[in-house]
Design an enzyme around this catalytic site. Structure first.
Site, PDB file in Angstrom:
ATOM      1  CG  HIS A 181      39.154  38.903  37.068  1.00 19.90           C
ATOM      2  ND1 HIS A 181      40.214  39.670  37.512  1.00 19.90           N
ATOM      3  CD2 HIS A 181      38.980  37.936  38.012  1.00 19.90           C
ATOM      4  CE1 HIS A 181      40.644  39.191  38.661  1.00 19.90           C
ATOM      5  NE2 HIS A 181      39.904  38.155  38.998  1.00 19.90           N
TER       6      HIS A 181
ATOM      7  CG  ASP B 207      40.629  36.782  31.201  1.00 21.84           C
ATOM      8  OD1 ASP B 207      41.145  35.678  31.444  1.00 21.84           O
ATOM      9  OD2 ASP B 207      40.191  37.529  32.094  1.00 21.84           O
TER      10      ASP B 207
ATOM     11  CD  GLN C 203      37.823  31.336  35.726  1.00 21.33           C
ATOM     12  OE1 GLN C 203      37.676  30.117  35.930  1.00 21.33           O
ATOM     13  NE2 GLN C 203      38.487  32.104  36.562  1.00 21.33           N
TER      14      GLN C 203
ATOM     15  CE  LYS D 226      42.149  32.195  37.814  1.00 17.58           C
ATOM     16  NZ  LYS D 226      41.416  32.272  39.082  1.00 17.58           N
TER      17      LYS D 226
ATOM     18  CB  CYS E  48      38.328  40.082  41.045  1.00 19.43           C
ATOM     19  SG  CYS E  48      39.292  39.659  42.498  1.00 19.43           S
TER      20      CYS E  48
END
Length: 393
Positions: free
Chosen positions: A112, A188, A191, A214, A351
């Site tokens: 991202h 990261d 997700q 999220k 993104c």
């Protein structure tokens, strides 16, 4: 397995639409919203800034939320910093680490923009960046990352789950490679946290950034940054709440996490996040993972059987299904699905322009699933996409 229909009662908007955009933001359950309303109605005060009863109760609830989130991620609360999103967490590391000209960072084309641009910007300070490419299914080979190491490599920054492909990366192997070579890692987890079990003790990364809005089901404007060794960073933001002492010409910072949380934080948001994480814990993140993978696997399989549809990503994926309808732009597909069947999907480059170009397309449609989606909604999506054949034949 939990009762998905009972869960849906805690998300009123699901009675109005088929919501398949949880990779962008999940819906927030009623108990989390009620916790935020309770803050405003019953005890709203500032965090850590008063001796009166409202300030004390506010501080207690805020720090209880930190304990909850840290427990969920198997992290030390003193190393668990609240941010406003994943982007802020990544940028905090990028701006607070003592980089030197000639240092080297490894990241990937999957990222991202929030886990790519902060590293690319450091090139202005003389930091070198290597961007590793995935295969056509969106999988990064850890050996390629190891091959990219140099004696000046300071950090490997990689996503755990691609927000474009839904591909799950072998971050455990990557962190082992990094640890063996004395290199720090940033994962990261935007997700992954809340969508699958995340154990930061087992993962052994140096930094883990994720969003509250999220998989953790919290409100927008909340995020989490885990810092394994807080003393390696000097926060780019200082001010109220970060200091233990100030003289005319110097100051002494509080220990982590206070030194990284300057100013009045998003108090109601953090309290709502804590309650949302408790909601996820009660259902069971492993059960959520199974449910989402089942739905995304079925959706990907059935969409790929349609001759006018191209599906991207691996067979074994998280709850993300990117696809295109041949002859139609992704934005047009998303608008038609919304206007004809009230299906909410994302369209665009998500993104992540480099990986979209890697696919040799300018955009994709992305259907993403969460704990509250159903098999009936997979049927609705597939039938609606199938009906688009009449527009391209």
């Amino acid at each position: 397995m939990y009762d998905v229909y009972a869960v849906r009662e805690d998300f009123p908007v699901l009675k109005e639409v088929v919501y398949l955009d949880s990779t962008a933001t999940t819906q927030t359950p009623i108990p989390a919203v009620e916790a935020m309303v309770e803050y405003f109605y019953r005890y709203a005060g500032n965090h850590g800034r008063g001796a009166h009863r409202l300030a004390r109760e506010t501080t207690n609830h805020y720090e209880d939320a930190r304990e909850t989130v840290a427990r969920f991620l198997h992290a030390d609360p003193s190393k668990t910093v609240f941010t406003k999103n994943t982007t802020e967490g990544v940028n905090l590391v990028a701006t607070s680490y003592p980089w030197e000209a000639g240092d080297h960072i490894i990241t990937t084309m999957l990222e991202h923009h929030s886990n790519l641009l902060p590293w690319l910007r450091l090139q202005k300070k003389g930091v070198n960046v290597t961007v590793v490419s995935p295969d056509r299914k969106g999988i990064i080979d850890p050996q390629m990352i190891e091959n990219a190491l140099t004696d000046r490599t300071k950090l490997i920054a990689v996503t755990q789950v691609s927000n474009v492909f839904g591909s799950i990366q072998n971050v455990n192997r990557i962190t082992k490679i990094a640890r063996r070579n004395g290199v720090k890692t940033l994962i990261d987890g935007a997700q992954s946290a809340g969508h699958m079990p995340v154990d930061l003790k087992e993962l052994d990364c140096d930094f883990f950034a994720t969003a509250g809005h999220k998989g953790l089901l919290g409100p927008q404007g909340t995020g989490v940054l885990y810092i394994r060794q807080p003393d390696v960073l000097e926060s780019a933001s200082v001010g109220g709440g970060t200091v233990s002492d100030v003289s005319g010409l110097s100051y002494t910072l509080e220990p982590s996490p206070a030194c990284f949380e300057a100013g009045t934080p998003n108090i109601p948001g953090v309290i709502g996040l804590g309650r949302a994480v408790e909601y996820v814990e009660k259902i069971g993140v492993s059960e959520i993972e199974k449910h989402e993978e089942k739905l995304s696997g079925e959706a990907a399989k059935r969409l790929s059987e349609l001759e006018h549809v191209e599906v991207y990503g691996p067979e074994n994926r998280a709850g993300i299904v990117p696809f295109n309808v041949k002859g139609l732009h992704a934005h047009d597909v998303a608008l038609i699905l919304d206007q004809t069947r009230k299906i909410c999907v994302r369209s665009g480059h998500h993104c992540a322009i480099p990986i979209t170009r890697f696919l040799e397309v300018d955009s994709t449609v992305r259907a993403s699933f969460a704990l509250y989606n159903t098999e009936e909604e997979v049927d609705i999506l597939v039938n609606a996409v199938n009906a688009l054949k009449a527009l391209v034949s």
